[in-house]
Design a protein around this motif. Structure first.
Motif, PDB file in Angstrom:
ATOM      1  N   ASP A  85       0.830  -1.400   0.023  1.00  0.00           N
ATOM      2  CA  ASP A  85      -0.080  -0.081   0.005  1.00  0.00           C
ATOM      3  C   ASP A  85       0.823   1.306  -0.050  1.00  0.00           C
ATOM      4  OD1 ASP A  85      -2.337  -1.494   0.407  1.00  0.00           O
ATOM      5  OD2 ASP A  85      -2.439  -1.180   2.602  1.00  0.00           O
TER       6      ASP A  85
ATOM      7  N   LEU B 151      -8.672   0.576  -0.713  1.00  0.00           N
ATOM      8  CA  LEU B 151      -8.550   1.853  -0.328  1.00  0.00           C
ATOM      9  C   LEU B 151      -8.957   1.903   1.242  1.00  0.00           C
ATOM     10  CD1 LEU B 151      -8.641   4.993  -1.155  1.00  0.00           C
ATOM     11  CD2 LEU B 151     -10.990   4.949  -1.404  1.00  0.00           C
TER      12      LEU B 151
ATOM     13  N   TYR C  51      -4.036   7.341   4.774  1.00  0.00           N
ATOM     14  CA  TYR C  51      -4.865   7.094   3.951  1.00  0.00           C
ATOM     15  C   TYR C  51      -4.101   6.196   3.106  1.00  0.00           C
ATOM     16  CZ  TYR C  51      -7.697  11.107   5.477  1.00  0.00           C
ATOM     17  OH  TYR C  51      -8.114  11.976   6.162  1.00  0.00           O
TER      18      TYR C  51
ATOM     19  N   LEU D 119      -3.749   3.290  -0.543  1.00  0.00           N
ATOM     20  CA  LEU D 119      -4.278   2.740  -1.735  1.00  0.00           C
ATOM     21  C   LEU D 119      -3.196   1.764  -1.858  1.00  0.00           C
ATOM     22  CD1 LEU D 119      -6.176   2.689  -3.901  1.00  0.00           C
ATOM     23  CD2 LEU D 119      -4.704   4.556  -5.055  1.00  0.00           C
TER      24      LEU D 119
END
Length: 172
Positions: free
Chosen positions: A27, A148, A164, A166
């Motif tokens: 990620d 996500l 955060y 992704l």
């Protein structure tokens, strides 16, 4: 009657252990560190691996490797070390989509450097961590998921370490 109960318990246990998936993932993490009403955003790459104990219940470990740093008031902030261990609870997939919740513990070191007259040290922040995420299976490649997510690695009255994410994961 005893044989019916035994057979039911055996079928339940065998179906619960039927999944036992192992996955690895990568990620990109956009970190958001809130310090005394100011924000710095050093970024990292999360390497993760997990094992499914029961259908939809995983044990996941994460290691974050710093990719960039950020400056605030002539001081440089960088994620020096970050390790996390989570219980991950994933919903059943519907049209390839699923959601998950992470609950666990995180160990984080933040390196702060600056001019000699400012603060220079590595601070450790350990404690309860949590997160949420959305997963999407790639059509024709069910082993690959795009994720996500949002994670809070530490939170108290002085500091909040969140990110955060992704990324992708591959299930064996």
């Amino acid at each position: 009657m005893k044989s019916l109960i035994f057979t039911s318990a055996l079928l339940f246990c065998s179906s619960a252990f039927a999944a036992n998936d192992i996955y690895v993932g990568l990620d990109y993490a956009y970190n958001d560190f809130e310090i005394a009403d100011e924000t710095v955003n050093p970024n990292a790459v999360n390497l993760k691996a997990g094992y499914e104990f029961f259908d939809g219940i995983f044990l996941e470990g994460q290691v974050a490797v710093s990719s960039t740093d950020d400056d605030l008031y002539r001081m440089n902030f960088e994620l020096d070390k970050s390790y996390s261990l989570f219980g991950r609870f994933e919903s059943p997939a519907s049209y390839g989509f699923s959601a998950d919740i992470l609950l666990g513990w995180s160990w984080n070191d933040i390196a702060v450097t600056g001019p000699e007259e400012t603060y220079n040290n590595i601070d450790s922040y350990n404690g309860f961590a949590w997160g949420i995420g959305l997963n999407q299976e790639i059509p024709s490649f069910e082993e690959i998921k795009v994720r996500l997510g949002y994670q809070v690695l530490h939170s108290d009255s002085d500091l909040k370490l969140a990110n955060y994410t992704l990324g992708v994961s591959y299930t064996f």
